[in-house]
Design a protein around this motif. Structure first.
Motif: not given
Length: 247
Positions: A37-41, A85-94, A125-129, A183-184
Motif C-alpha cells: 500500500y502506498e501512502f501519499r500525503t 492523505f490517500h492510500i493506493w493498493k498495488y499487487d507488487n512493485f512491477a 510525501e510518499t511511503e510504501i507499507t 495496521v501497516f
C-alpha cells in the motif's frame, strides 16, 4: 610440520562438520504477500484546497482506471492543515511501475488533473507499507471519520514488538471502543514505523471511546506492555472525500 598440518586439518574438518544454521533471524510472522500500500500525503496551498478537491472529484475516475484507490481523506486535526492523505493498493512493485508509466502516457489524466493540480501542491510525501502479518484490510460498517495513528517503534520490526502491539490493538477493538481498518508497517520511508487506521462514527464517539478505554484496566495493561517498544506517536483525524471508497 606434520603436527601443524594435522591441527589445521582437524580445524577445517570441525568447521565442515559444524551444523549449518538455516533458520531465519525472524522470530515472528513475516510478509510473504507481494501486495503493498502506498501512502501519499499532499500539502496544499491554503487558497487552493477547494479547487484541488473539486478537480479530483471530477477526474479521479481517470486515475482509478489504472489501480485501486483504498481511501482519500482531508486532514481535519493533527499537524499541518490543508493536507490530504490517500492510500493506493498495488499487487507488487512491477505493477506499480506499469501503472506509473501508463499514467504518464495518459494525456487526459495529465491535462485535466495533473497539470492544473501541480500548481496547487506545496509538498508531497510518499511511503510504501505492508499490512502487518496479523492484520487485514477491513471495511467499516457505515460512513464515519477516520484516525491515522502513527507509532515510531524501537528498531527490530514486528518480530520484536509485534505481539505486544497486537495485544494493545486488540484490547481496544475486542472491548468495543473503536474499530480498526488496517495496521501497516513501513517498508520505504521512516523505518520501524507503524500506521494504525481507525474508524469511528464521529469525532465525538471517538473521544467517548478513548476516555472509557483509558479507564479500562485491560486496555491499560496491554498498552503499558506495548509502550516499552515505543519511541513516539502522533495522530490525525481524517475526513473522507466524497469520492473516497472508504467513507
Amino acid at each position: 610440520m606434520f603436527v601443524l598440518r594435522s591441527g589445521l586439518t582437524r580445524a577445517l574438518a570441525s568447521r565442515t562438520l559444524a551444523p549449518q544454521v538455516c533458520s531465519s533471524f525472524a522470530t515472528g510472522p513475516r510478509q510473504y504477500d507481494g501486495t503493498f500500500y502506498e501512502f501519499r500525503t499532499y500539502y496544499l496551498k491554503p487558497s487552493n484546497m477547494n479547487a484541488f478537491m473539486e478537480n479530483l472529484k471530477k477526474n479521479i475516475h481517470l486515475r482509478t482506471a489504472y489501480s485501486e484507490l483504498v481511501g482519500f481523506w482531508s486532514v481535519e486535526f493533527g499537524g499541518r492543515m490543508n493536507k490530504v492523505f490517500h492510500i493506493w493498493k498495488y499487487d507488487n512493485f512491477a505493477h506499480r511501475a506499469e501503472v506509473r508509466k501508463a499514467l504518464a502516457n495518459c494525456k487526459e489524466w495529465q491535462e485535466q488533473s495533473i497539470i492544473p493540480n501541480l500548481a496547487r501542491i506545496d509538498k508531497q510525501e510518499t511511503e510504501i507499507t505492508y499490512l502487518i502479518p496479523w492484520s487485514k484490510l477491513e471495511k467499516p460498517p457505515k460512513e464515519g471519520v477516520y484516525e491515522l495513528a502513527v507509532f515510531q517503534m524501537k528498531p527490530g520490526g514486528p518480530a520484536l514488538w509485534g505481539d505486544a502491539f497486537e495485544r494493545a490493538i486488540n484490547a481496544h477493538v475486542n472491548l468495543g471502543y473503536t474499530k480498526v481498518v488496517g495496521v501497516f508497517h513501513t517498508e520505504y520511508g521512516e523505518l520501524n514505523r507503524v500506521h494504525v487506521l481507525w474508524w469511528n462514527e464521529s469525532a465525538d464517539s471517538r473521544a467517548a471511546g478513548r476516555h472509557k478505554s483509558h479507564e479500562d484496566p485491560r486496555v491499560v495493561a496491554a498498552v503499558r506492555e506495548s509502550v516499552n517498544y515505543l519511541v513516539s506517536q502522533q495522530n490525525m483525524l481524517l475526513i473522507p472525500a466524497s469520492f473516497s471508497p472508504l467513507k
